[in-house]
Design a protein around this motif. Structure first.
Motif: not given
Ligand SMILES: Nc1ncnc2c1ncn2[C@@H]1O[C@H](COP(=O)(O)OP(=O)(O)OP(=O)(O)O)[C@@H](O)[C@H]1O
Length: 657
Positions: A122-130, A346-349
């Protein structure tokens, strides 16, 4: 500079750039200050691909049932989580086989087809793709691939043309090139050729690495990945390269690199270190935290020791003590997982990803909508840029220009001297026909080898740049062949001009021009054939090995060694592909048509009385002259089309693997 990357929910291509339709939930990706997090990443070596499954099915059929069974999949990365923050330089370290490259490939969505990946990034918590990852990050690969005849500046100008967004004006691109040259301290070598190891002396290893960075940072990506940026460099250069990475991080970029054996000075530059062992995270944190963590475990780094060496050795699996080492590694990894830093990380991410779980999870980067172009530049801009670079590389390539010209003139003079001043008599017929055939042979081999040596050596650069979405295959192929046209026209014409009148061939100027045209056509069939062989071969040595055995049969069907009327019926089809046959027939017709008398110098009956008889002896007919021209043109087109299709297939299989 705040641009927006949006993703459409449910289109399988989350994170793809493009406008969203009304009503579709979108994710707005940050383009600066990216915190990259990865959570629960697992990588397995794929059990079976389609091909291996078929092979195994065949093998399994012949096996007894007791021997059948599926080999367990290798677990390469095991529940790996972590985070890289903006303004920080993170070093990925570990002993050989620890999983560094696998993790880097996973983070950048470049895993090979032979592995199965699960987990979230993720980027700043937002899931990201290729696709989003590719748009917002740069990846400096371990091996630097360049067109060595270009200068540093020329290379960067080309990169700016094809990599930067199509809406950015030319002046802005050039301004960015200037900026990058000065940022990466390439000013001193900006007009120096990059060089080809062992062939052309160019810039130093450190400058080459900085040039790789420069090419990647032209688009000012907020996130950078580097695979072994210091490998092959001396300690001074290695420090220099890492300080470039550090300065990028200090400008707010998020930088992640894998590194082998950093010196103490280099180690001190890292903001964070990620220690991998046996596919698990053994530690992630600052160098100071690493010291405290290992000290608390009773394995404090001695004061006179390089911490990087110490940690890597500590987490290595020693062949004679595998069991003990693995137990120790498990203990370290478990302790880290249960430690305060590990738990927080790990909890943060995890928390951030859950928070944004309304967004679709990551898709496969290559299953993003096919309609979206991966290219930043338009077809026309790509065409202009690639043609410009191809032209520069042709003009500056010594093998193509100086060596080939010299080789052409020398061979032409040699043939001219050996066959000098032939008369139109019985002996002259044999010699002239031999001279004409040797012209075809020389032009064929010379052009095929020239194309193979230049084109094959450039193919890895093309493959990488094409797969990085810089330009299309058709653009590259058209530009490459167009840029080489002048040289492939000049060489045969020069050759004909030098040897034609020396040998004493038909003195009519029209016949001279026609002979030049025929030899040029044959040269270009050979060139096209060379492209074809290059495109179907995996390397230059393979191309050089398979080229001659394929050319020899074509040569035998040329009518000189085997009479055209004696070709076995089952080989007739092959003789129709022989450019030697068409070239030889056309050259002989051009030479002997209209020659009314030939002097007989011997008292035997085999003396041809006129040109028509010479042609008849070879089973050639004057009526086929036009057919020969058309067939040669057809072969030029045919081999080029085949070459292009082979290249296209190659890029297709690489991008889908
Ligand atoms: N496609 C694959 N199939 C099977 N095993 C694989 C595959 N890719 C990697 N591995 C294995 O996974 C482990 C980690 O490999 P990786 O290349 O990530 O290690 P590394 O830490 O980068 O090592 P090095 O520093 O030597 O490059 C190795 O044991 C390797 O053999």
């Amino acid at each position: 500079m705040e641009s927006v990357y949006e993703s459409k929910k449910g289109d399988g291509g989350e994170g793809s750039s493009g406008s969203s339709s009304p009503g579709i939930k979108t994710a707005v990706y940050p383009t600066e200050n990216i915190t990259l997090t990865w959570n629960d990443v697992n990588v397995f070596a794929a059990g079976e691909t389609r091909r291996t499954r078929a092979m195994n099915a065949i093998k399994g059929f012949f096996r007894t049932s007791s021997r059948r069974g599926v080999r367990p999949r290798k677990h390469i990365l095991k529940n790996v989580s972590g985070a890289a923050y903006p303004g920080e330089l993170m070093a990925l370290m570990g002993s050989s086989g620890a999983g560094k490259t696998t993790l880097l490939n996973t983070l950048t969505f470049r895993s090979p087809a032979s592995v199965v990946v699960s987990g979230r990034r993720a980027f700043n918590g937002i899931p990201v793709n290729g696709k989003t990852m590719a748009s917002l990050s740069a990846y400096v690969q371990q091996d630097d691939l360049f067109i060595g005849t270009l200068t540093v500046r020329e290379h960067l100008v080309f990169q700016a043309m094809v990599r930067m967004d199509r809406h950015i004006p030319y002046e802005a691109r050039m301004a960015r090139v200037e900026e990058v040259i000065s940022e990466l301290t390439l000013t001193r070598c900006q007009n120096t050729v990059i060089g080809v190891p062992g062939k052309i002396k160019g810039i130093s290893g450190g400058e080459m690495k900085r040039l790789s960075f420069a090419s990647e940072v032209l688009t000012n990506p907020p996130l950078m990945f580097c695979d072994e940026p210091t490998s092959g460099l001396d300690s001074f250069m290695a420090q220099n390269v890492v300080s470039v990475l550090k300065s990028m991080a200090m400008k707010g970029k998020t930088v992640v690199c894998t590194i082998h054996q950093p010196s103490s000075e280099v180690y001190a530059m890292f903001d964070k270190i990620l220690l991998m062992a046996e596919g698990r995270v053994a530690f992630l944190g600052t160098p100071e935290q690493a010291n405290d963590f290992f000290k608390a475990m009773g394995a404090a780094c001695p004061s006179n020791y390089n911490p990087a060496d110490f940690f890597i050795q500590l987490l290595a699996v020693v062949p004679t003590r595998e069991e003990t080492c693995r137990n120790m590694i498990d203990m370290v990894c478990d302790s880290f997982e249960n430690s305060e830093i590990g738990g927080k990380l790990s909890s943060e991410s995890e928390f951030k990803i859950q928070e944004k779980s309304m967004f679709p999870s990551w898709g496969d980067p290559w299953t993003s909508p096919k309609s979206l172009s991966p290219y930043k530049a338009s077809w026309w801009i790509q065409f202009k840029a690639v043609l410009w670079r191809s032209w520069l590389s042709v003009m500056k390539e010594p093998v193509l220009i100086k060596v080939r010209m010299l080789q052409t003139i020398m061979v032409a003079i040699m043939i001219g001297i050996i066959y000098f001043g032939q008369e139109l008599d019985q002996d002259g017929v044999m010699n002239i026909n031999g001279a004409l055939f040797i012209c075809l042979t020389n032009m064929t081999f010379q052009n095929v080898f020239a194309v193979i040596s230049v084109f094959c050596s450039e193919l890895p650069v093309f493959m990488r740049e094409h797969l990085n979405g810089m330009y299309r295959t058709d653009v590259y192929f058209i530009c490459k062949t167009l840029a080489e046209v002048p040289i492939f026209l000049t060489v045969p014409l020069l050759f004909t001009s030098v040897m034609y009148y020396m040998v004493g061939l038909n003195s009519n100027p029209v016949r001279f021009i026609t002979a030049g045209a025929i030899i040029t056509l044959v040269s270009n069939v050979a060139t096209s054939f060379g492209y074809f062989i290059s495109c179907i071969s995996s390397s230059i040595s393979v191309a050089l090995s398979i080229g001659p055995p394929i050319i020899i049969p074509f040569m035998l069907f040329g009518g000189f060694f085997l009479n055209a009327g004696s070709v076995p019926p089952y080989f007739k089809w092959l003789s129709h592909l022989s450019w030697f046959k068409y070239g030889n027939e056309a050259l002989l017709i051009n030479q002997w048509e209209g020659i009314d008398s030939i002097a007989c110098t011997r008292t035997n009956t085999s003396c041809p009385r006129d040109g028509h008889v010479v042609l008849e002896t070879y089973n050639f007919s004057e009526d086929d002259f036009l057919t020969d021209f058309l067939a040669l043109t057809g072969l030029i087109i045919g081999f080029r089309v085949l070459a292009f299709l082979s290249l296209l297939y190659r890029t297709f299989t690489r991008s889908s693997s």
